[in-house]
Scaffold this active site. Structure first.
Site, PDB file in Angstrom:
ATOM      1  N   HIS A  98     -24.910 -12.764  17.472  1.00  0.00           N
ATOM      2  CA  HIS A  98     -24.194 -11.492  17.670  1.00  0.00           C
ATOM      3  C   HIS A  98     -23.574 -10.995  16.355  1.00  0.00           C
ATOM      4  O   HIS A  98     -23.841  -9.880  15.916  1.00  0.00           O
ATOM      5  CB  HIS A  98     -23.063 -11.673  18.689  1.00  0.00           C
ATOM      6  CG  HIS A  98     -23.475 -12.315  19.968  1.00  0.00           C
ATOM      7  ND1 HIS A  98     -24.365 -11.731  20.836  1.00  0.00           N
ATOM      8  CD2 HIS A  98     -23.100 -13.493  20.538  1.00  0.00           C
ATOM      9  CE1 HIS A  98     -24.515 -12.527  21.887  1.00  0.00           C
ATOM     10  NE2 HIS A  98     -23.774 -13.589  21.733  1.00  0.00           N
TER      11      HIS A  98
HETATM   12  C1  BDR Z   1     -18.908 -11.935  20.575  1.00  0.00           C
HETATM   13  O1  BDR Z   1     -17.938 -12.754  21.228  1.00  0.00           O
HETATM   14  C2  BDR Z   1     -17.723 -13.929  20.499  1.00  0.00           C
HETATM   15  O2  BDR Z   1     -17.768 -15.038  21.318  1.00  0.00           O
HETATM   16  C3  BDR Z   1     -18.760 -13.976  19.421  1.00  0.00           C
HETATM   17  O3  BDR Z   1     -18.211 -14.532  18.245  1.00  0.00           O
HETATM   18  C4  BDR Z   1     -19.132 -12.536  19.216  1.00  0.00           C
HETATM   19  O4  BDR Z   1     -18.254 -11.904  18.298  1.00  0.00           O
HETATM   20  C5  BDR Z   1     -20.148 -11.861  21.435  1.00  0.00           C
HETATM   21  O5  BDR Z   1     -19.818 -11.378  22.689  1.00  0.00           O
END
Ligand code: BDR
Ligand code: CA
Length: 301
Positions: free
Chosen positions: A232
């Site tokens: 992500h």
């Molecule tokens: C986002 O949420 C966090 O757990 C990850 O680091 C990312 O920024 C994904 O939903």
């Protein structure tokens, strides 16, 4: 031209992978890293960030920010990120890199110091930026752009059926940011779940330097536990540095802040309804993203 960026982050595995890529990119000047409680408590993300910057030998400093959302209590994601929060990679923290300036103030001061030049890349809950917008509005409006990892548009969420973690963890902050008139680029789960690494890419990382091996260790950990690659935040960083790798739509959106079932959900608005017009990533050339990130994890381009 070298791009000036601030990372606002909560490492966490995918945040750490984004931070490594940003620091190793020769076209980027990381002016500093503000941290926010999100994936893990503030103390842990602060230590982890100092450790990663030390492992990279970066001069960037760490600016601890909010220890929880604007309202209510933090529900972190420490169960996902493993012991210490970096999936078992344990670079030693370096307290000398941790600054006493609050993360929100650092963002504002830096935006004012380089008007129209700084891109803020947010990889965690939007609390620090919301605080900066509230307390230093004349300064943060000087940010060139905000690129945020967050939201789930037209795809299932990763915390609830409709909400992505960063928007869900502080939906009020997300609403403040959407309302603040930033030049905002949103990179959500509709694009961040789709990049994969091949076996030989992982092999290359395990044969790289200590930081590349750390990256491999974090990726292996999360794949073993979650069954998918957690790219992500690296993809949000890539969108900030290589927007041409992505397709974008301009949309008016709001975020639900009060619903018990749908807090953190992004709601597209119809023409005429109130809602911020922002750019939302709708797709990406994942092969180019992968090549770009892999080169950076392996040492920098
Ligand atoms: C986002 O949420 C966090 O757990 C990850 O680091 C990312 O920024 C994904 O939903
Ligand atoms: Ca994150």
């Amino acid at each position: 031209m070298v791009k000036k960026i601030i990372l606002d982050t909560d490492p966490g595995i995918d945040d750490a992978l984004a931070l490594i890529a940003a620091v190793r990119c020769k076209d980027v000047d990381v002016l500093g890293v503000s941290v926010v409680a999100g994936n893990l408590p503030l103390d842990t993300v602060t230590k982890n960030t100092s450790a990663i910057l030390a492992a990279l030998n970066s001069p960037a400093r760490v600016y601890p920010g909010a220890s929880g959302p604007l309202y209510g209590k933090l529900q972190d994601a420490s169960d996902i990120h493993g012991p210490g929060g970096l999936g078992g990679w344990r670079p030693p923290p370096d307290a000398s890199r941790i600054d006493s300036c609050h993360g929100a103030e650092f963002i504002a001061r830096t935006a004012a110091a380089f008007p129209g030049e700084v891109t803020l890349v947010t990889l965690g809950p939007l609390t620090n930026l919301a605080l900066a917008a509230e307390h230093f509005p004349g300064d943060v409006e000087k940010l060139a752009a905000v690129v945020a990892m967050g939201g789930a548009l037209g795809v299932p969420g990763n915390v609830t059926a409709v909400a992505e973690f960063n928007f869900w963890a502080d939906a009020d902050a997300a609403a403040v940011v959407l309302d603040s008139g930033f030049s905002l680029f949103l990179v959500g789960l509709n694009v961040t779940r789709n990049m994969v690494l091949a076996q030989e890419d992982m092999l290359a990382l395990t044969r790289g330097d200590a930081v590349a091996q750390g990256a491999a260790r974090m990726i292996e950990f999360i794949v073993a536990n979650e069954g998918e690659y957690p790219f992500h935040d690296p993809l949000a960083l890539t969108a900030a540095l290589k927007p041409e790798f992505f397709t974008w739509d301009t949309m008016q959106v709001n975020v639900e802040t009060r619903g018990t079932l749908c807090r953190g959900q992004i709601i597209p608005c119809k023409d005429g309804e109130r809602g911020a017009a922002i750019k939302i990533a709708t797709g990406a050339d994942y092969r180019r993203c992968r090549d770009f990130l892999l080169d950076l994890w392996l040492g920098g381009v």
